[in-house]
Design a protein around this motif. Structure first.
Motif, mmCIF file in Angstrom:
data_model
loop_
_atom_site.group_PDB
_atom_site.id
_atom_site.type_symbol
_atom_site.label_atom_id
_atom_site.label_comp_id
_atom_site.label_asym_id
_atom_site.label_seq_id
_atom_site.Cartn_x
_atom_site.Cartn_y
_atom_site.Cartn_z
ATOM 1 N N LYS A 1 73.108 5.947 180.998
ATOM 2 C CA LYS A 1 72.809 4.521 181.148
ATOM 3 C C LYS A 1 74.079 3.680 181.019
ATOM 4 N N ALA B 1 75.137 4.315 190.850
ATOM 5 C CA ALA B 1 73.684 4.375 190.992
ATOM 6 C C ALA B 1 73.232 5.523 191.877
ATOM 7 N N ASN C 1 75.874 3.521 184.066
ATOM 8 C CA ASN C 1 75.094 2.923 185.160
ATOM 9 C C ASN C 1 74.692 3.953 186.208
#
Length: 610
Positions: free
Chosen positions: A580, A498, A583
């Protein structure tokens, strides 16, 4: 300028080697009736020379699964080349994927996915999950999972509600009901093919998918996603949403004639979350303003300004900073960071690293100068490169970057954004290995991983190659020079997914004197460019030399003896899907002025990250 940097040679793999690890295997565990599970496979991407696959394991039983193992066979000529979120090994054509230490436990109803890149064109066969059938084990032998429903359509959108409709899924034993997911979380289970979601927030973006459930309670793959924005006022992006960041160059107001108002007229301002203003300089170990005329003094007429009001001769602040202030008033969700360094100005970081606290204090003074304290929400450091070579070579040592980031966080505190643009050299012993990026990560909100400029006419003889490859490919000039390897190496050093943003170039790199259209050709030098040989904006290339193919997730074009590589809306869509699936925290791009007047590349990033 940001895109003039080069990376060093070498390679570091995402995983342990995929073959020869059979000795690490443990016996498969047979599934019991109380711990039944399913494993479903989808091919998420296909780029001709290879593909991306994804397995999803779901616990359909009543007790927690402590571990999972998926096995399958590939036909001859099809194989896994790299994988993530599972340990994948092979024995001949038989492949085995075992959970990582952190994703083996699955509560009833929970699911987990792992993915891989592959070569060849085959599909998995003879799937086994924990020794049982992949369609549910002993409890539902021979019962296939449902198909995906149709992508929902949205209607009747208000400030607080939306009606969703979709076409039915199919199943060999019949459909029981549908789960409706908002942003990946289930909000309802319905028996029909419509649902009205209520209690939403005005002016907010939502994403909906639908998943069918059969009579044995097996769920099929998700439908496509529909994006919905409720009517009403502008609000901040919800926590956890993807970052969509663009660089705005200080010097762009001159020859490029690109101004803050262009973010409005192109439609880009409504589709981004952050702006990096580039660049502040680093002199004598301190942050300093670079071009004060462009930043604070240039006067804008009413038709040139974001607000529609002309600057006056005696107002306290003009220039880009005042235009950014007006932009934030119009689009309050946008955060702006002041970026320091870049290719040209990174030589000052070595001295800054000798006294990190003093450097951080000087940066805070510039970012929070009382004349523009409301404009900036944080600082971005673009050091090219710590303990390695860029325009100049740095010998500050592997701890220098971490120490600098620690000092910046201590000075700016928790309420400011602190970020860094970093190398994407995924090679063994390369630039990522030269500095402690893992140790610095706790002090930063995210890294802008510069996954572009891997190849270009700085090697004037070629071979031609995409400057921003997503993955490796046969014939790539340098192992480790691709986004997947860079991201994998940073993850291996402890950087959370992230906190990684994937980089996109809004420009192409090209050679001239090329005689073949496919990648790998010889060249005689740099192709002509508007501002610099070997480099051209996307907005020019899309018309002057349209794409003729793709390689490693990036478009390339051959025209009149010139060979270019660049990203298009289609390849950006592929890269956003990959981001995506990994992540990642989102994406960033260099830089706004390379886009079309209607912002089609920004639109592709925004659409791809929804």
């Amino acid at each position: 300028m940001r895109f003039r940097h080069r990376l060093a040679a070498g390679f570091a793999a995402l995983l342990l080697p995929l073959t020869g690890l059979a000795g690490l295997a443990t016996p498969a565990h047979a599934a019991s009736a109380s711990t039944t599970a399913t494993a479903t496979y989808t091919r998420t991407q296909d780029w001709g020379s290879g593909f991306e696959g994804k397995w999803t394991v779901k616990n359909t039983g009543t007790t927690t699964l402590s571990s999972w193992t998926v096995e399958w066979d590939f036909p001859s000529g099809t194989s896994v080349t790299s994988a993530w979120d599972a340990d994948v090994t092979s024995s001949g054509s038989h492949w085995t994927a075992r959970n990582k230490s952190w994703n083996g436990s699955l509560a009833p109803g929970a699911s987990v996915s792992f993915g891989f890149n592959g070569s060849g064109s085959g599909s998995p066969a003879n799937c086994r999950l924990n020794g049982g059938s992949c369609d549910g084990g002993p409890s539902v032998p021979g019962d296939a999972a449902p198909s995906a429903p149709g992508t929902p359509t949205a209607s009747g959108v208000t400030e607080t509600s939306v009606k969703l409709s979709w076409s039915a899924a199919t199943d060999d034993k019949g459909i029981k009901n549908y789960d409706v997911l908002r942003g990946g979380s289930k909000v309802a289970t319905v028996t029909g093919t419509t649902y009205t979601d209520t209690g939403l927030t005005a002016g907010t973006d939502y994403s909906y998918t639908v998943q069918a459930r059969d009579t044995a309670d097996q769920t099929g793959p998700l439908s496509g996603a529909v994006a919905v924005r409720t009517s009403g006022g502008v609000v901040d992006p919800p926590p956890g949403s993807k970052v969509k960041l663009g660089y705005f160059t200080e010097w762009g107001v001159y020859g490029r004639n690109y101004h803050v108002k262009n973010l409005v007229t192109s439609g880009s301002a409504s589709k981004i979350t952050h702006i990096n203003y580039a660049f502040g300089n680093v002199k004598n170990g301190q942050c300093v303003l670079d071009d004060s005329y462009a930043a604070t003094d240039k006067a804008y007429t009413a038709d040139q300004s974001v607000s529609g009001t002309a600057d006056t001769w005696d107002q306290p602040l003009r220039g880009n900073f005042n235009q950014l202030r007006q932009l934030k008033a119009k689009y309050p969700h946008i955060k702006v960071l002041y970026s320091f360094g870049g290719w040209t100005y990174s030589g000052g970081f070595g001295q800054a690293a000798q006294n990190p606290a003093a450097f951080a204090k000087s940066c805070k003074a510039v970012v929070e100068d009382p004349r523009w304290a409301d404009v900036f929400d944080g600082i971005d450091i673009d050091w090219e490169y710590p303990n390695a070579c860029g325009l100049t070579c740095d010998t500050s040592g592997p701890a220098a970057f971490r120490n600098l980031m620690s000092a910046l966080r201590a000075e700016f505190g928790p309420d400011y954004l602190v970020t860094a643009a970093i190398t994407a050299d995924g090679s063994s012993g390369g630039k990522i290995d030269a500095a402690d990026y893992g140790g610095a990560a706790p002090y930063l909100d995210w890294y802008n991983v510069m996954t572009y400029d891997y190849f270009g006419a700085f090697d004037k003889d070629g071979p031609t190659a995409p400057h921003s490859p997503l993955t490796s490919y046969p014939g790539i000039p340098q192992a480790g020079f691709n986004s997947a390897d860079a991201v994998a190496k940073l993850k291996s050093k402890g950087v959370p997914s992230a906190k990684l943003l994937l980089g996109i170039g809004f420009y192409g790199r090209g050679w001239t004197g090329v005689t073949q259209s496919a990648p790998g050709g010889a060249a005689t030098g740099a192709a002509p460019g508007t501002y610099e040989a070997g480099i051209e904006d996307y907005k020019v290339l899309k018309n002057s030399c349209p794409a003729t193919g793709t390689v490693a997730g990036t478009a390339y074009a051959y025209c009149g003896g010139n060979w270019w590589s660049y990203d298009t809306p289609a390849t950006i869509g592929t890269k956003m899907t990959w981001a995506k699936n990994q992540n990642l925290g989102g994406a960033f791009f260099w830089e706004f002025s390379g886009d079309t007047s209607n912002g089609e590349l920004v639109t592709a990033i925004n659409d791809g990250l929804k």
